[in-house]
Structures are given as C-alpha cells and as structure tokens.
Scaffold this active site. Sequence first.
Site, PDB file in Angstrom:
ATOM      1  N   TYR A 129       0.818  -1.209   0.000  1.00 28.13           N
ATOM      2  CA  TYR A 129       0.000   0.000   0.000  1.00 28.13           C
ATOM      3  C   TYR A 129       0.856   1.266   0.000  1.00 28.13           C
ATOM      4  O   TYR A 129       0.386   2.336  -0.347  1.00 28.13           O
ATOM      5  CB  TYR A 129      -0.930   0.046   1.213  1.00 28.13           C
ATOM      6  N   LYS A 145       3.812 -15.076   3.222  1.00 22.65           N
ATOM      7  CA  LYS A 145       3.796 -15.804   1.939  1.00 22.65           C
ATOM      8  C   LYS A 145       5.261 -15.995   1.570  1.00 22.65           C
ATOM      9  O   LYS A 145       5.723 -15.616   0.484  1.00 22.65           O
ATOM     10  CB  LYS A 145       3.020 -14.976   0.896  1.00 22.65           C
ATOM     11  N   ASP A 186      -2.511 -18.305   2.467  1.00 22.08           N
ATOM     12  CA  ASP A 186      -3.605 -19.087   1.877  1.00 22.08           C
ATOM     13  C   ASP A 186      -4.110 -20.128   2.869  1.00 22.08           C
ATOM     14  O   ASP A 186      -5.314 -20.347   3.026  1.00 22.08           O
ATOM     15  CB  ASP A 186      -3.185 -19.724   0.541  1.00 22.08           C
ATOM     16  N   ASP A 245      -5.556  -6.891   5.946  1.00 14.01           N
ATOM     17  CA  ASP A 245      -6.791  -6.274   5.450  1.00 14.01           C
ATOM     18  C   ASP A 245      -7.809  -7.374   5.131  1.00 14.01           C
ATOM     19  O   ASP A 245      -8.973  -7.335   5.546  1.00 14.01           O
ATOM     20  CB  ASP A 245      -6.430  -5.481   4.175  1.00 14.01           C
ATOM     21  N   ASP A 250     -11.125  -9.003   7.722  1.00 14.88           N
ATOM     22  CA  ASP A 250     -12.528  -9.013   7.274  1.00 14.88           C
ATOM     23  C   ASP A 250     -13.091 -10.426   7.335  1.00 14.88           C
ATOM     24  O   ASP A 250     -14.243 -10.637   7.714  1.00 14.88           O
ATOM     25  CB  ASP A 250     -12.643  -8.493   5.833  1.00 14.88           C
TER      26      ASP A 250
END
Length: 361
Positions: free
Chosen positions: A135, A195, A227, A251, A255
Amino acid sequence: MKIAVLPGDGIGTEIVAEAVKVLKTLDLKFEMETALVGGAAYDAYGHPLPEATLKLAMDSDAVLFGAVGDWKYDKLDRPLRPEQAILGLRKNMGLFANFRPAICYEQLVGASSLKPELISGLDILIIRELTGDIYFGQPRGRRIATDGHFPGAEEAFDTMRYSKPEIERIAHVAFQAARKRKAAGTEGRVTSVDKANVLETFQFWKDVVTEVGKEYPDIALDHMYVDNAAMQLVKEPKRFDVVVTGNMFGDILSDEASMLTGSIGMLPSASLNTKNQGLYEPSHGSAPDIAGKGVANPLATILSAAMMLRFSLNQPEAAQRIEAAVQNVLAQGLRTGDIWSEGTTKVGTAQMGDAVVKALG
Ligand code: NAD
C-alpha cells in the site's frame, strides 16, 4: 481529554451519532469536536482530508472515526478518493498497529454462517501492520491516470516492501498482546502469517519475527502461509490466539475473521501509534446500500469507543461498562437487521444506541 469525531460518509454519520450518545452518558470529562472527512470533506472542500481535519486529529488524544467512501467517488483521481483520508491519517499520526479483536458473543452464535461449535467461545485478535507493504510502495502507472484509470497503459504495478524496524515493531506489539491475553487465560500464541514461499518480502518478515520471538520464550510462535491461514480461519478458528501479519494480508484476513462472529457490524478496531494515540473505527465500510435508512448496526462503533477509552484515554472501567451494556442489550434479544434471527426483536440504529445508553444505567 480531547476526542476528534470524524463521522465520514454513508452510515458513518448514523453509527457515530450513537457512539457519541453513549460516550456522553458516561460521567467523564472530555471535549469532543467534529469535522468532515472522506467524501463529505471532498464535497465541501475539494479534499478528503482537509488541513483542519488533519490538525484536529493530530491535536486530539483519540479519533472516533465512522467510515468513508461511496461508489459515486470512484471516478476521482486516486489521491482525491475518500479512502485516501484513512491512509493520510494513518501516515500522519504514525498509526502502525491495527487491532481487530474477533469475539463471538454467545447470544450471536446463531448469526454466524459457521457451525456453532466452531465459533462458540471464539476470542482471537488479528494484528495488522499498517504503514508498510504494497500500500505504501512505489506505485507506477498512476502518472498517466486521468480519471483513476489508465487508458492506453500496457502495465501498472505496485511494489511491496517492509523494513526491519517496521517488522520488529509490530512483532513486539503482537508478542506483548499475547502475553497480556495469556495473563487473562488464553494460550499465549502468536501466529505470524506470511507468503514466504513466494515473496522475498515475507521471507524477510518471517526471519525478523522469528528473531523477535526469541525475546518472548513464554509465548509460542508459529508461522502460516496466508492461503492456509485463510482456510484455517473458517475450518478451525479457535486454533488461533494472536495473529500478526502485514498490511494487505491483514486487510483481507481481518474481514474474514469478522464474519466468523456473525456480522461485520459487530466488530470494532483500533489503530495505535507509539504514544497510544489512536484512531478507533468499526471494521466495516460506509455501506452505501443501507445508508440513510436507519438500519445500520452501531455496535461495532460503540465497541470501538470502548476500545478508545481503554487504549488511549486510560478509562478501562468505562470501557468495561460499555462492553457489559452491549452484552446486556444482546441478552435482551435486541438485534439490528444484520444480526437478526427468528425469535429476536428487530431494532433500528437509534433504538440500538438508546438501548445501550439505558443498559449503562
Ligand atoms: P461495507 O463494509 O461498507 O459493506 C459491506 C456489506 O456489509 C454491505 O452489504 C453493508 O450493508 C453491510 N454492512 C456494513 N456495515 C454494516 C453495519 N454497521 N450494519 C449492517 N450492515 C453493515 O463494504 P463495501 O460495500 O465493500 O464498501 C462500501 C464503501 O465503503 C466503499 O466506498 C469502500 O471503499 C468503503 N470502505 C471504507 C472503509 C473505511 O472507512 N474504513 C472500510 C471498508 C470499505
């Protein structure tokens, strides 16, 4: 104590009004000042984070934030979009640690899409790093953007980066949070999500977190690929205690975790800097689909106000009073539409806020 109140757009104004109502009921002395942010600020001043709003936030002990955004702003150049206000506040206030507790209230076990036995008693904490990652890396492609899109462009990319101090700082926050939670009866485990099998940035992340972990021998540390973490969160969520991860994975996972508890309308969040100055907001967005209808769930925002009292304003008892009042209204069977189920009483945003005020006694 000074609180900057930034309701924002969509349901932001409706839910923040209820949290302010709750705060005013407490017998505490604080000054609250309201300012425009997001699309509302763009409409009034041509910028989603006007100087005056930023100054108010920086000069306050805490920011109570609603939500920003609406589809009607999607055509704006990226720096002028409402969501940029949050990035600007995070950056200027140095908010680097985002706390999102996912707690399943017993009364809402039936509202989750998962089987009750999977989520009953769930109490996990997702900690998301906020200032690094893709970001904030160098974006390319935007220079030729005219209306937020790239007509004629052959490629666009963003770069992912993390520095060692950024990773160390968030890792310490996670281990310390796990230690505090352990003292209150949890397992004392940090799961670092990465990752590392594909991305250099996250091999580095994993190495640095492992190093920091050596300073916390009382806390177990494990590593999980993102994952797999996404899968485990719905398969066996109670296996987690504290989850720490980068900006983008955080992020998404936060959620996902929020839905475990029934509704995104229930989940508070806190973003803190090194001075415990913080921005407190519900985990959800501005929900343009239900804005103005008086049906949004204000509890995530009210619970965010409780987190604000605990973390930034040093009022843990008042925080606990609010949390107990929320439990009380749920036990009374009051539900907004998003958490409603057969046999419970459907109420609107303001009625829910009034019920919390009443339960405060
Ligand atoms: P959203 O969280 O606003 O809404 C997703 C779904 O959840 C919608 O169906 C909505 O009605 C429902 N919902 C959300 N909050 C609720 C509440 N309190 N009570 C009942 N139902 C609720 O996400 P979205 O639709 O993807 O995004 C809408 C806008 O919000 C976009 O402009 C997006 O950029 C913005 N957004 C802002 C923030 C923020 O301000 N921090 C975060 C996420 C999205």
